[in-house]
Design a protein around this motif. Structure first.
Motif, short mmCIF file in Angstrom:
data_model
loop_
_atom_site.label_atom_id
_atom_site.label_comp_id
_atom_site.label_asym_id
_atom_site.label_seq_id
_atom_site.Cartn_x
_atom_site.Cartn_y
_atom_site.Cartn_z
N GLY B 63 0.48 -1.42 0.00
CA GLY B 63 0.11 -0.03 0.00
C GLY B 63 0.93 1.37 0.09
O GLY B 63 1.74 1.30 0.54
N THR B 64 0.25 2.45 -0.94
CA THR B 64 1.26 3.43 -0.63
C THR B 64 0.36 4.74 -0.44
O THR B 64 -0.71 4.65 -0.62
N THR B 65 0.85 5.69 0.18
CA THR B 65 0.35 6.95 0.60
C THR B 65 1.41 8.00 0.47
O THR B 65 2.60 7.61 0.14
N GLY B 66 1.09 9.36 0.63
CA GLY B 66 2.17 10.37 0.45
C GLY B 66 2.00 10.93 -1.03
O GLY B 66 1.43 10.41 -1.89
N SER B 67 2.62 11.99 -1.09
CA SER B 67 2.43 12.80 -2.45
C SER B 67 3.00 11.87 -3.68
O SER B 67 2.44 12.42 -4.68
N ALA B 68 3.97 10.97 -3.32
CA ALA B 68 4.48 10.29 -4.72
C ALA B 68 3.82 9.08 -4.65
O ALA B 68 4.03 8.14 -5.18
N ARG B 69 2.32 8.88 -3.88
CA ARG B 69 1.81 7.34 -3.99
C ARG B 69 1.46 6.96 -5.25
O ARG B 69 1.46 5.66 -5.35
N LYS B 70 1.06 7.73 -6.34
CA LYS B 70 0.73 7.08 -7.66
C LYS B 70 1.87 6.56 -8.19
O LYS B 70 1.98 5.37 -8.65
N LEU B 71 3.03 7.53 -8.23
CA LEU B 71 4.14 6.86 -9.09
C LEU B 71 4.69 5.60 -8.25
O LEU B 71 4.94 4.70 -9.06
N ILE B 72 4.68 5.55 -6.95
CA ILE B 72 5.31 4.69 -6.29
C ILE B 72 4.45 3.18 -6.41
O ILE B 72 5.02 2.22 -6.46
N GLY B 73 3.02 3.66 -6.38
CA GLY B 73 2.12 2.46 -6.45
C GLY B 73 2.13 1.85 -7.61
O GLY B 73 2.11 0.69 -7.79
N THR B 74 2.38 2.79 -8.72
CA THR B 74 2.21 1.99 -10.21
C THR B 74 3.58 0.99 -10.18
O THR B 74 3.42 0.03 -10.70
N MET B 75 4.49 1.76 -9.64
CA MET B 75 5.76 1.00 -10.06
C MET B 75 6.08 -0.36 -9.22
O MET B 75 6.22 -1.33 -9.68
N ASN B 244 6.62 6.14 17.15
CA ASN B 244 6.31 5.88 15.66
C ASN B 244 5.51 6.59 15.05
O ASN B 244 4.74 6.28 14.12
N GLY B 245 5.06 7.79 15.64
CA GLY B 245 4.42 8.86 15.09
C GLY B 245 4.77 9.10 13.63
O GLY B 245 3.55 9.21 12.87
N HIS B 246 5.86 9.10 13.31
CA HIS B 246 6.06 9.41 11.76
C HIS B 246 5.76 8.27 11.09
O HIS B 246 5.56 8.34 9.73
N LEU B 247 5.43 7.07 11.56
CA LEU B 247 5.26 5.92 10.68
C LEU B 247 3.79 5.48 10.46
O LEU B 247 3.56 4.73 9.68
N MET B 248 2.91 6.41 10.92
CA MET B 248 1.39 6.18 10.99
C MET B 248 1.01 6.09 9.63
O MET B 248 -0.13 5.21 9.42
N GLY B 249 1.42 7.00 8.79
CA GLY B 249 0.91 6.89 7.27
C GLY B 249 1.10 5.71 6.82
O GLY B 249 0.29 5.03 6.02
N ALA B 250 2.28 5.01 6.73
CA ALA B 250 2.83 3.90 6.18
C ALA B 250 2.03 2.71 6.91
O ALA B 250 1.67 1.71 6.22
N LEU B 251 2.20 2.91 8.26
CA LEU B 251 1.19 1.85 9.04
C LEU B 251 -0.27 1.66 8.44
O LEU B 251 -0.59 0.53 8.30
N GLY B 252 -0.90 2.86 8.28
CA GLY B 252 -2.18 2.88 7.64
C GLY B 252 -2.29 2.14 6.13
O GLY B 252 -3.23 1.63 5.69
N SER B 253 -1.38 2.60 5.55
CA SER B 253 -1.22 2.10 4.06
C SER B 253 -1.11 0.53 4.15
O SER B 253 -1.45 -0.20 3.07
N ALA B 254 -0.33 0.06 5.05
CA ALA B 254 -0.03 -1.18 5.35
C ALA B 254 -1.36 -2.03 5.51
O ALA B 254 -1.83 -3.12 5.08
N ILE B 255 -2.24 -1.34 6.52
CA ILE B 255 -3.48 -1.97 6.89
C ILE B 255 -4.37 -2.02 5.78
O ILE B 255 -5.18 -3.05 5.42
N LEU B 256 -4.25 -0.97 4.90
CA LEU B 256 -5.15 -0.99 3.87
C LEU B 256 -4.74 -2.04 2.54
O LEU B 256 -5.50 -2.57 1.92
N ALA B 257 -3.28 -2.38 2.90
CA ALA B 257 -2.99 -3.23 1.52
C ALA B 257 -3.18 -4.52 2.20
O ALA B 257 -3.79 -5.39 1.42
N LYS B 258 -3.31 -4.95 3.58
CA LYS B 258 -4.02 -6.06 4.00
C LYS B 258 -5.43 -6.26 3.64
O LYS B 258 -5.89 -7.40 3.43
N LYS B 259 -6.13 -5.15 3.80
CA LYS B 259 -7.51 -5.39 3.48
C LYS B 259 -7.90 -5.70 1.85
O LYS B 259 -8.64 -6.53 1.76
#
Lengths: 302, 315
Positions: B63-75, B244-259
């Protein structure tokens, strides 16, 4: 016969039916500029001072596009359309501004200032005179155009009513018609929401005769006529739509007041404010739209 | 063992986490984007692979998020590409189910998310201007000749924060220069900057929002204890920061990836593939859309940015 140019920006979106019907009735040929493009914005920016709003820059871009394609351009000067109110100062200044920017361009005069006793009817008769028509002929054409405009307003009202009845998620796009319908501003939002199968209601699809009554519920006195309509539209639709998106071009003076009022008095309604400048990347807009839709769905349940 | 990978590719830093099926963080990585999201993600993948190599973990979704989510998500062939608001809310809720307010200040965005019973009820983001965000702080740190990491510590040592106008980055800069020339102490100026970031945030992004506890402060700027203290002083209540406050976005997208997992195993060798991106200005009409083309090992894999069919690029 001379061809009239209509620049697709600012007041065009309030009056295009009236103006075009008037010219049709008099059989005067007219052309419209294209839909807005990046090029149009670039052209407008070159002509415009930095501080003007994006919509103004777009309008100037359209004038620039039209200037060699027609014999005269209709540039309205509107100061007030209701007695104790005023419209955006850009609309007051538009005519003089264009006249100074393009000294050699022929402009078609259109002056409405109800506060100082220049009514819309007279504006049309004077416009007819400049085109070489008698008072009675112009007046007749104006009456026909006015009827057509009324029918158009009724149509908008009906389409609003119909959209409210669907079971889809409904979002009210609130803003000036020249922003909502512009290819570079509102259409980008429209396209995104359409793709997500959302019913889009425009703020101008409310009954015109209810504006003064509805606006009382949010503020007893609003000095800016067009923003009064926006506030009224918010009150009128807010309980029957799922969310509202405020679309504004930076830095709009009247909008900065009324947007704030809406944000403070929205109660439980969901509101998203999107501000457009000339360099908005799509990704920034989509981030905001996507999260707004996620919120309307009540979050993602895991 | 099954695992899921979440990536948060921001303008300043890139974060990656691997979680197990119970949403526990197994490995994480945090480094600077340095203006090259593709390279940063490759480095993150190298780090993460190193950390989990002894524990036979199959990554079943990205799962990806953040301003480059589309680029990295595609890759990476991600199964979830989601905006930061949703990702942050989901990540934070998994750790703090009772949270009511999330304050987040990142590199170029700042946002506030209000939650009620685990659902997002309201949020706001900075509109056009990036004043008072991480990039502002780091550029001011550079001006003062100190490392942005020491910012918080120095700020706490001040007893007398100088007031600095932070409404606009440009005004703040001239105010800052003025204060330096007047002879204010560096630590007081730094503390003043932290206060101005917090008050600017509360007066802009969080304006008119009812901030209720528990309050979590996240994003890169939350690592700055000076700003945290400023928030606590201004809100007159406790503000929680997670390690881990800086990792919450990444954690959220990992959870979304799981879903959204399609149960396909992610191959870490993807990091060795050569990705190229280039922006092409489409000349099809006067809109001059910027079309981004992503190539993997010389083969086009995706393109976007066009507004009409004229700019469509055949894959």
């Amino acid at each position: 016969m001379k061809t009239i140019g209509l620049a697709k920006g600012l007041l065009y979106y309030y009056y295009h039916v009236l103006w075009k019907s008037f010219f049709d009735a008099l059989e005067v040929p007219y052309i419209e500029s294209t839909t807005s493009t990046k090029k149009i914005i670039e052209l407008g920016k070159e002509k415009c001072i930095d501080e003007a709003c994006l919509s103004m820059k777009i309008f100037l871009g359209h004038v620039e596009y039209l200037k060699d394609k027609c014999d005269m351009i209709l540039i309205p000067r509107i100061y007030s359309i209701e007695k104790k109110e005023q419209v955006c100062t850009n609309f007051n200044a538009l005519y003089d501004l264009i006249r100074n920017l393009y000294p050699t361009l022929t402009l078609l005069n259109y002056n409405v200032d109800v506060k100082h006793h220049h009514k819309e009817k007279e504006a049309f008769i004077k416009m007819g005179k400049q085109l070489g028509f008698s008072t009675s002929k112009s007046y007749h054409a104006y009456k026909l155009a006015k009827q057509k405009e009324q029918r158009y307003f009724k149509q908008l009202e009906k389409s609003g009513e119909k959209k409210l009845k669907t079971k889809k998620t409904k979002i009210l796009l609130l803003g000036h018609p020249y922003n909502l319908q512009d290819e570079m501003i509102g259409k980008r939002i429209y396209n995104y929401l359409k793709e997500k199968n959302i019913e889009i209601i425009y703020s101008y699809e409310m009954p015109k005769d209810k504006v003064n009554e509805e606006v009382q519920k949010i503020s007893p006195k609003v000095h800016w006529t067009m923003n009064k309509q926006l506030l009224a539209s918010f009150v009128y639709f807010k309980d029957s739509v799922d969310g509202t998106i405020l679309i504004t071009s930076f830095p709009c003076g009247p909008d900065s007041l009324t947007n704030e009022m809406i944000l403070r008095k929205r109660g439980k309604s969901k509101v998203l404010l999107l501000t457009f400048e000339d360099l908005n990347s799509d990704i920034a807009i989509i981030t905001r739209l996507e999260s707004f839709l996620d919120m309307l769905k009540g979050g993602i349940h895991l | 063992m099954k695992g899921y990978l979440g990536l948060d590719i921001g303008s300043i830093s890139t974060k990656g986490v691997i979680i197990d099926e119970k949403k526990n963080i197994l490995a994480s990585s945090y480094l600077w984007t340095e203006g090259n999201p593709v390279q940063a993600v490759k480095k993150v993948l190298v780090e993460l692979e190193e950390k989990i190599k002894d524990r036979k973990i199959k990554i079943l979704g990205v799962g990806t998020t953040g301003s480059a989510r589309k680029l990295i998500g595609t890759m990476l062939g991600a199964c979830s590409i989601k905006n930061e608001i949703t990702a942050h809310a989901i990540g934070t809720l998994s750790k703090y189910p009772t949270v009511k307010t999330i304050l987040e200040i990142g590199g170029q965005d700042s946002k506030i998310i209000l939650l009620e019973d685990g659902m997002v009820t309201d949020y706001a983001m900075n509109t056009l201007c990036a004043a008072g965000t991480g990039s502002f702080l780091s550029s001011q740190a550079k001006r003062l000749g100190i490392d942005v990491k020491d910012f918080g510590k120095i700020a706490l040592s001040s007893k007398n924060p100088t007031s600095i106008a932070a409404r606009c980055t440009v005004f703040a800069e001239s105010d800052l220069v003025h204060k330096i020339q007047m002879g204010y102490e560096k630590k007081d100026i730094i503390a003043g900057l932290c206060y101005s970031v917090a008050s600017n945030y509360l007066n802009n992004v969080a304006k008119g929002k009812k901030i209720k506890g528990p309050i979590l402060f996240q994003g890169g700027v939350s690592k700055n204890i000076g700003v945290k203290k400023a928030f606590e002083d201004l809100l007159k209540t406790e503000v929680i920061t997670d390690k881990n406050g800086h990792l919450m976005g990444a954690l959220g997208s990992a959870i979304l990836a799981k879903k959204n997992s399609k149960n396909e195993v992610f191959d870490f060798s993807l990091k060795d593939a050569i990705f190229e991106t280039n922006g092409i200005e489409c000349k099809g009409c006067e809109n001059h859309c910027e079309v981004i083309v992503v190539k993997k090992d010389g083969k086009k894999i995706d393109a976007w940015g066009n507004r009409c069919e004229k700019g469509m690029i055949k894959i």
